[in-house]
Motif scaffolding. Sequence first.
Motif, short mmCIF file in Angstrom:
data_model
loop_
_atom_site.label_atom_id
_atom_site.label_comp_id
_atom_site.label_asym_id
_atom_site.label_seq_id
_atom_site.Cartn_x
_atom_site.Cartn_y
_atom_site.Cartn_z
N GLU A 9 -5.60 -4.80 7.08
CA GLU A 9 -5.87 -5.67 5.94
C GLU A 9 -5.52 -4.99 4.63
O GLU A 9 -5.13 -5.66 3.66
CB GLU A 9 -7.34 -6.08 5.93
N ALA A 10 -5.62 -3.67 4.58
CA ALA A 10 -5.41 -2.93 3.33
C ALA A 10 -3.95 -2.54 3.10
O ALA A 10 -3.65 -1.83 2.14
CB ALA A 10 -6.28 -1.67 3.33
N ILE A 11 -3.04 -3.00 3.95
CA ILE A 11 -1.61 -2.78 3.70
C ILE A 11 -1.17 -3.80 2.66
O ILE A 11 -1.27 -5.00 2.88
CB ILE A 11 -0.79 -2.96 4.99
N PRO A 12 -0.69 -3.37 1.50
CA PRO A 12 -0.31 -4.32 0.46
C PRO A 12 0.81 -5.26 0.89
O PRO A 12 1.70 -4.87 1.66
CB PRO A 12 0.16 -3.42 -0.70
N ASP A 13 0.76 -6.48 0.40
CA ASP A 13 1.82 -7.45 0.68
C ASP A 13 3.19 -6.89 0.28
O ASP A 13 4.20 -7.13 0.94
CB ASP A 13 1.58 -8.75 -0.08
N GLU A 14 3.23 -6.14 -0.82
CA GLU A 14 4.50 -5.64 -1.33
C GLU A 14 5.21 -4.74 -0.33
O GLU A 14 6.46 -4.75 -0.24
CB GLU A 14 4.28 -4.87 -2.64
N GLN A 15 4.44 -3.98 0.43
CA GLN A 15 5.07 -3.09 1.41
C GLN A 15 5.78 -3.89 2.50
O GLN A 15 6.87 -3.53 2.96
CB GLN A 15 4.04 -2.15 2.03
N ARG A 16 5.19 -5.00 2.90
CA ARG A 16 5.82 -5.80 3.96
C ARG A 16 6.99 -6.62 3.41
O ARG A 16 7.97 -6.85 4.11
CB ARG A 16 4.77 -6.67 4.63
#
Length: 398
Positions: free
Chosen positions: A157-164
Amino acid sequence: MTNGRTVSYIVLAVRFACAILLAVLLAPAVHAADPVRAAKPGLPLPGLTPAEVDAYKAGFLAFREHMGAGEGLGPNFNGGSRCYHCHRGPALGGTSKETVTRFGRTIAGGFDPLVALGGPVLQEKAVAPGCEEVVPPQANVVVRRSVSSTLGAGLVEAIPDEQRLDREMAQAAANPAMAGRVHVVTSVSDGLQHVGRFGWKATGALLADVVAEAMVNEMGVTNPLFPAESPPNGNVALLALCDPVPDPEDTGAFLDELTTLLRFLSPMPVPKRMQGIVQPGEVIFNAIGCGFCHYSGYTTVSANAAIDGKLVDLYSDLLLHDVGTGDGLADGNAQAAEFRTAPLWVLKSTAPFLHDGRARNIEGAILAHAGQATDVRAAYMALAKTERLAVLKFLGSR
């Protein structure tokens, strides 16, 4: 017709292209175990405050709590009367051999989840006779899917949208034929658009959304995010007879406890004998192109110190791909042939493998890949036996 020498050249070309591709994407080939992976599965993440550990314990009890019809269970539900029934292996929050039946109707120009007839989830059990659901005859697509693990969900959940989003663009630039895509969804928690990360087709963005939807779909427990009950096969009159508890049946306390538990659950640990060791199988895994989709380079960003700044080596880009295992059900903007790349950090505890359990072992899952993964599967099959065994040993250690 090609001769054997031509085939060998093709295989070598594929292997070389995959190796170059991974270098272009800057995928980390190997890395030492992160401290967050050293914990036992089902236990709280290292570094939680005493108050957070207490909140985890409250969620632990809620996850194992049996519910009855008078407490809001049903009128229809799946599995047992508690979350733990389906999410228990190898520890609380994991998976099980339980499956979920989903159905819908493929029609000209699209897919109908048959919501008016109780779809797309078949709730196979009922709190009372006469309240049972069945797959409606209008459904022409019926599938069974394996239960997903929730271990390490707070880190995901804590993986930022920007990274994906960055990953999506990097893949498109490096190899458009294999590139995945994000699934943008609207959160029921905050009403905002996010990049989906949870579920077979990345339909869930935030943990509260996923938990609340599972409560109503799998246990029939309405809550602040999903306050309306799903009538058995859409029969509103039958709902009045089978569900005497006023909605929402959970005012939010149960939802909050479960969400907190999943946010603080540790992922599967790397065995101590493997921690910090560069495995030959992982090098080969990346060299033949598996790491293109089964990516291990995301890091967390969180206001919580126990979650922030962690390497999330789940071996998934969390993007949608068509790798030839589609089961015909579309969901949101995810097409019928697409699935989110399956995380591999809980692989050894999720047999049988793939979303529907069709593969009895890890190699069977690899060989089931096709579509965008056709060249990678060919590269795996071209490996020497010792190299394939090294890859399987690596995957079995996850």
